[in-house]
Write a protein that holds these residues in place. Structure first.
Motif, PDB file in Angstrom:
ATOM      1  N   TRP A  25      -0.318   8.678  -5.983  1.00  0.00           N
ATOM      2  CA  TRP A  25      -0.406  10.025  -5.819  1.00  0.00           C
ATOM      3  C   TRP A  25       0.701  10.671  -6.828  1.00  0.00           C
ATOM      4  CZ3 TRP A  25       3.416  13.709  -4.260  1.00  0.00           C
ATOM      5  CH2 TRP A  25       3.079  14.970  -3.921  1.00  0.00           C
ATOM      6  N   PRO A  46       0.864  -1.193  -0.191  1.00  0.00           N
ATOM      7  CA  PRO A  46       0.134  -0.253  -0.046  1.00  0.00           C
ATOM      8  C   PRO A  46       1.099   1.435   0.043  1.00  0.00           C
ATOM      9  CG  PRO A  46      -0.681  -1.572   1.626  1.00  0.00           C
ATOM     10  CD  PRO A  46       0.664  -2.094   1.058  1.00  0.00           C
ATOM     11  N   VAL A  47       2.080   1.327   0.803  1.00  0.00           N
ATOM     12  CA  VAL A  47       2.773   2.627   0.673  1.00  0.00           C
ATOM     13  C   VAL A  47       3.404   2.553  -0.612  1.00  0.00           C
ATOM     14  CG1 VAL A  47       5.023   3.410   1.740  1.00  0.00           C
ATOM     15  CG2 VAL A  47       3.394   2.121   3.166  1.00  0.00           C
ATOM     16  N   VAL A  48       3.970   1.647  -1.113  1.00  0.00           N
ATOM     17  CA  VAL A  48       4.656   2.004  -2.791  1.00  0.00           C
ATOM     18  C   VAL A  48       3.610   2.180  -3.626  1.00  0.00           C
ATOM     19  CG1 VAL A  48       6.152   0.740  -4.386  1.00  0.00           C
ATOM     20  CG2 VAL A  48       6.508   0.194  -1.949  1.00  0.00           C
ATOM     21  N   PHE A  49       2.544   1.456  -3.802  1.00  0.00           N
ATOM     22  CA  PHE A  49       1.490   1.739  -4.733  1.00  0.00           C
ATOM     23  C   PHE A  49       0.742   3.214  -4.356  1.00  0.00           C
ATOM     24  CE2 PHE A  49       2.661  -2.638  -5.932  1.00  0.00           C
ATOM     25  CZ  PHE A  49       2.940  -2.322  -7.475  1.00  0.00           C
ATOM     26  N   GLY A  50       0.563   3.304  -3.093  1.00  0.00           N
ATOM     27  CA  GLY A  50       0.059   4.775  -2.738  1.00  0.00           C
ATOM     28  C   GLY A  50       0.875   5.904  -3.130  1.00  0.00           C
ATOM     29  N   LEU A  51       2.005   5.777  -3.284  1.00  0.00           N
ATOM     30  CA  LEU A  51       3.083   6.772  -3.637  1.00  0.00           C
ATOM     31  C   LEU A  51       3.068   6.812  -5.207  1.00  0.00           C
ATOM     32  CD1 LEU A  51       6.421   6.049  -1.833  1.00  0.00           C
ATOM     33  CD2 LEU A  51       5.115   8.020  -1.767  1.00  0.00           C
ATOM     34  N   MET A  52       2.754   5.559  -5.878  1.00  0.00           N
ATOM     35  CA  MET A  52       2.632   5.639  -7.286  1.00  0.00           C
ATOM     36  C   MET A  52       1.317   6.349  -7.545  1.00  0.00           C
ATOM     37  SD  MET A  52       2.295   2.434  -9.877  1.00  0.00           S
ATOM     38  CE  MET A  52       3.788   1.999 -10.244  1.00  0.00           C
ATOM     39  N   ILE A  89      -5.520   2.588  -3.709  1.00  0.00           N
ATOM     40  CA  ILE A  89      -5.142   2.520  -2.408  1.00  0.00           C
ATOM     41  C   ILE A  89      -5.960   3.423  -1.599  1.00  0.00           C
ATOM     42  CG2 ILE A  89      -3.022   2.593  -0.931  1.00  0.00           C
ATOM     43  CD1 ILE A  89      -2.783   0.488  -3.135  1.00  0.00           C
TER      44      ILE A  89
END
Lengths: 171, 171
Positions: free
Chosen positions: A110, A102-108, A136
Motif C-alpha cells: 500500500w 501479510p500485514v507487513v507486506f500489505g503495508l509495503m 497481498i
DNA sequence: CAGCTGACTTGATGATGTAGAAGTCAGAAG
DNA sequence: CTTCTGACTTCTACATCATCAAGTCAGCTG
C-alpha cells in the motif's frame, strides 16, 4: 460499496465490539519501530547489532522492541556462538511472527502504491522462482481474489440485540 | 527461513533503505484510532457521529483522524442532506482507502488467530455469496498461495554498492 | 587480571497519541 | 430572533514513542 454485515450484524447501530482483533493487534504492533524490526526479521536479520544498523534505530529502542516481541511470542531468543566470541542471542520469527507476513507486506504494497512517487517503492515482492510480482489480497477458499463487495462479516458468538439504540450490545 | 533477497540485495549489510514504504505507511496509519476509523469505513460507516459511537473514541480524536485521512486522500468528504436537517458531511473511502482492505483485515486475521482466546475473534471474514472463510495472503499472478520461502524481494532502482561495510548505500 | 567489546539498561527530553471537558459556530426549529 | 443541536476546535493532563547520552556487565583478548 463496503463489506457486507450479515445476520444480526446487519444493523450496525445495534452492536458494539469491545474485543476487536484489529485494536488488539494495533496495541501490539502500532509503533513504527516495531514494524521495522519485523520487516528486518522477515528479511532474515537475527542479531542485535544487525537490527540496530538496518532499522536505523538506536540500541535502546531495538532492545525494548526485541524484548516485547519475544515476550509476546512473535520472536524466539536462541543462544548462538561464533568461534572466539562469547555466547550471544539471536532472534528468530516464530509461527506467530511468520503469520505477520501479510500485514507487513500489505503495508509495503500500500505504501509503495500510494505514498511513493509514481506509485513505486524501492523494493518489490516477487515470486522467488519466476520473478513474477506477488500481491497481498483477500482470497476465497478456491483461490479467487475477492474485492470489498464480495466480502461479508459474520459474528462468531450470538449477539443479544439491545432494544435501546444509543449504545448497542457488545459481542 | 525468510524472504529471499535477490541480486544486489543479497548482501544485506551493503544497502540501506531510507524511503521504506513500510515506514511511510506506518507514519500515516500507525495510530490505533486511525485503524479503528478505517475499520468502520470498511464496515460502511460514513457519518461523524457514527464514527464516534462505533469506534468508542472521543469526538476530538475522530475529528482529527477524519481530517488527516481526508487530507491524505484516503477518505473523501461529501455533503449530504436529510429532510429537515442541515447539510452535513459524510466520509467515504477512496480507491486509496479501499486498497487498505488487506492491511486492515490482515491485522484482524492475525489478531484473531494469535491474540484472542482460542484463536477466535468476535468476527470472521467470509465470502458474501457462499459464507466460506476468506484469508488475506500473498498470492502469485496465477493464484497460488505463497509462503515466506517462495517469496523474494527485488530492487526497483540500481544499487551502488558501497565498498565500506559500516554504513551501506541507500537505494 | 586489566581492558575491551557487544549487548543491553537507565535516564532525560521532546513529539505524538489518548482521554476528558469545555468552547465555537452554522443553521433548522420554534 | 432565540434556542438548540450536531460537528467540530481548543485546552489540559497523562502515557507512550523516539532520539541522545551514559552506565552496566559478562566474558574473551592480551
Amino acid at each position: 460499496m463496503s463489506v457486507s454485515l450479515e445476520g444480526a450484524l446487519a444493523d450496525r447501530g445495534r452492536w458494539r465490539i469491545d474485543n476487536c482483533s484489529i485494536a488488539m493487534a494495533m496495541e501490539v504492533l502500532g509503533a513504527r519501530s516495531t514494524m521495522l524490526v519485523l520487516r528486518e526479521a522477515l528479511y532474515g536479520t537475527r542479531r542485535f547489532d544487525d537490527f540496530v544498523r538496518r532499522t536505523h534505530s538506536t540500541d535502546a529502542i531495538v532492545a525494548s522492541r526485541l524484548k516485547r516481541l519475544t515476550e509476546l511470542g512473535i520472536l524466539a531468543k536462541q543462544p548462538y556462538r561464533e568461534a572466539g566470541k562469547r555466547t550471544r542471542s539471536e532472534y528468530c520469527l516464530t509461527a506467530m511472527g511468520r503469520d505477520l507476513l501479510p500485514v507487513v507486506f500489505g503495508l509495503m504494497q500500500w505504501g509503495s502504491r500510494h505514498l511513493q512517487p509514481e506509485g513505486k517503492g524501492p523494493l518489490t515482492l516477487v515470486e522467488r522462482t519466476t520473478g513474477e510480482p506477488v500481491v497481498i489480497e483477500a482470497r476465497s477458499g478456491d483461490g479467487r481474489s475477492l474485492g470489498m463487495d464480495e466480502l461479508a462479516l459474520v459474528a462468531n458468538f450470538p449477539i443479544d440485540v439491545a432494544s435501546s439504540d444509543d449504545d448497542g450490545s457488545s459481542i
